[in-house]
Design a protein around this motif. Structure first.
Motif: not given
Length: 365
Positions: A84-95, A34-51
């Motif tokens: 973490g696993t959910l790739r929810n960088a927006d939530n971690y940015f808020d944290v 179950r851990q290796n099963a795909p999780v849902a796509p992210v709700a948001h992709v971050a707005d800045q980019r690093l080359s």
């Protein structure tokens, strides 16, 4: 080895029970699937980019509390927080913002950055067809090469992010970068602390680098020793658990980013790196929050708190001198990034303040 407190002795019975029955192993295997099963796509992709220029290049999405390409002359400390696993960088940015608020530190002098490691599925969901980097579901956690647009390791992407801040034209006052990970992000940060190449460049230019590893599911061991319930260490049975010595649990079959470096040198260097392990004392549920229950992970302990305490004991035995690391336990907190990083224990560790007496701390001394 020092005597075990009640919190460590308490997990011994559970560990024995987990290892004693075939049913427990069957449940572990099912949970691992179950851990290796795909999780849902992210709700948001971050707005800045690093080359990122390594290995063909691409761009890494990220959140930051200011434009990363603009001069930030007052910034002295950058906090990089890996999701973490959910790739929810927006939530971690808020944290990260809540962590800074809890500390009372200056928002002018401290910068919060949250990189995002999207999967190819994430980019398809948002119809992103440019040169944004994307990894497999598990690849970004282990330093594997990206699936598109070029084979950039997630560790090479972190190198590029750290090296971005080693630009005195943009960050003339910067003196420290702290790389933080919780849960799957902590797995990334712990392995990156072993193999990452950017620290040498930053250190040369007077910028300290610290790694904060909070509640990961597993750790990277450098040999075949693994903990047992008594608190001792023994040679792992690789016939029963063949993956125990393989990357990302051991050094065998590591991705190219790691394999092209000398493993003995990496292990020796790791002991000298500034690493803080943040462990929630209530992170003791062996069946929750995407916990890795594969055989290789279970060989490290029954749940996250046990695995973290055992790993630090392992490091102290392996490096009786010269270990530049410590453990800080966060009382009453389980597998919760916000509560972990905004706790008074974490704030003291992150901002080099006096550790409250309520926060059990272990060092290499």
């Amino acid at each position: 080895m020092f005597s075990k407190p009640a919190s460590q002795l308490a997990f011994a019975a559970l560990w024995i029970a987990l290892a004693a029955t075939h049913a427990a192993q069957a449940a572990a295997d099912a949970s691992a699937s179950r851990q290796n099963a795909p999780v849902a796509p992210v709700a948001h992709v971050a707005d800045q980019r690093l080359s990122v220029r390594a290995d063909g290049g691409g761009t890494l999405p990220l959140y930051a509390d200011r434009n990363i390409d603009a001069a930030a002359r007052d910034v002295t400390h950058v906090f990089i927080i890996v999701h973490g696993t959910l790739r929810n960088a927006d939530n971690y940015f808020d944290v990260g913002g809540q962590m800074l608020a809890a500390s009372g530190a200056s928002a002018k002098e401290n910068m919060i950055v949250a990189p995002q490691f999207p999967t190819t599925r994430d980019l398809r969901t948002f119809a992103i067809r440019d040169n944004t980097l994307a990894w497999s579901e598990g690849g970004w956690k282990a330093g594997a090469p990206a699936r598109r647009p070029s084979p950039v390791s997630s560790f090479a992407a972190l190198d590029a992010l750290l090296e971005h801040f080693d630009d005195r034209r943009l960050y003339p006052a910067l003196s420290m970068v702290t790389v933080i990970g919780h849960s799957a992000g902590a797995q990334v940060v712990q392995r990156y602390a072993v193999a990452g190449r950017a620290e040498a460049t930053l250190t040369r230019d007077g910028i300290r680098v610290r790694y904060v590893v909070a509640n990961p599911s597993s750790y990277l061991y450098f040999d075949d020793q693994r903990p047992v319930a008594s608190g001792a260490f023994t040679t792992v049975d690789t016939q029963a658990c063949p993956r125990a010595l393989e990357w990302k649990y051991g050094m065998a079959d590591a991705p190219a980013y790691v394999a092209t470096q000398d493993s003995t040198s990496l292990a020796t260097r790791y002991a000298t790196r500034d690493v803080v392990y943040l462990l929630g004392t209530d992170d003791v549920d062996p069946h929750t929050h995407f916990i890795d229950r594969s055989c290789a992970a279970m060989a490290q302990g029954p749940y996250r708190l046990a695995r973290g305490l055992a790993y630090f004991d392992y490091l102290k035995q392996r490096y009786p001198a010269g270990l530049n690391q410590r453990v800080v336990e966060v009382p009453g907190v389980g597998h919760d990034a916000r509560r972990m990083l905004t706790s008074e224990c974490s704030v003291a560790a992150l901002f080099d303040r006096t550790m409250p007496s309520a926060c059990p701390t272990r060092s290499s001394d």
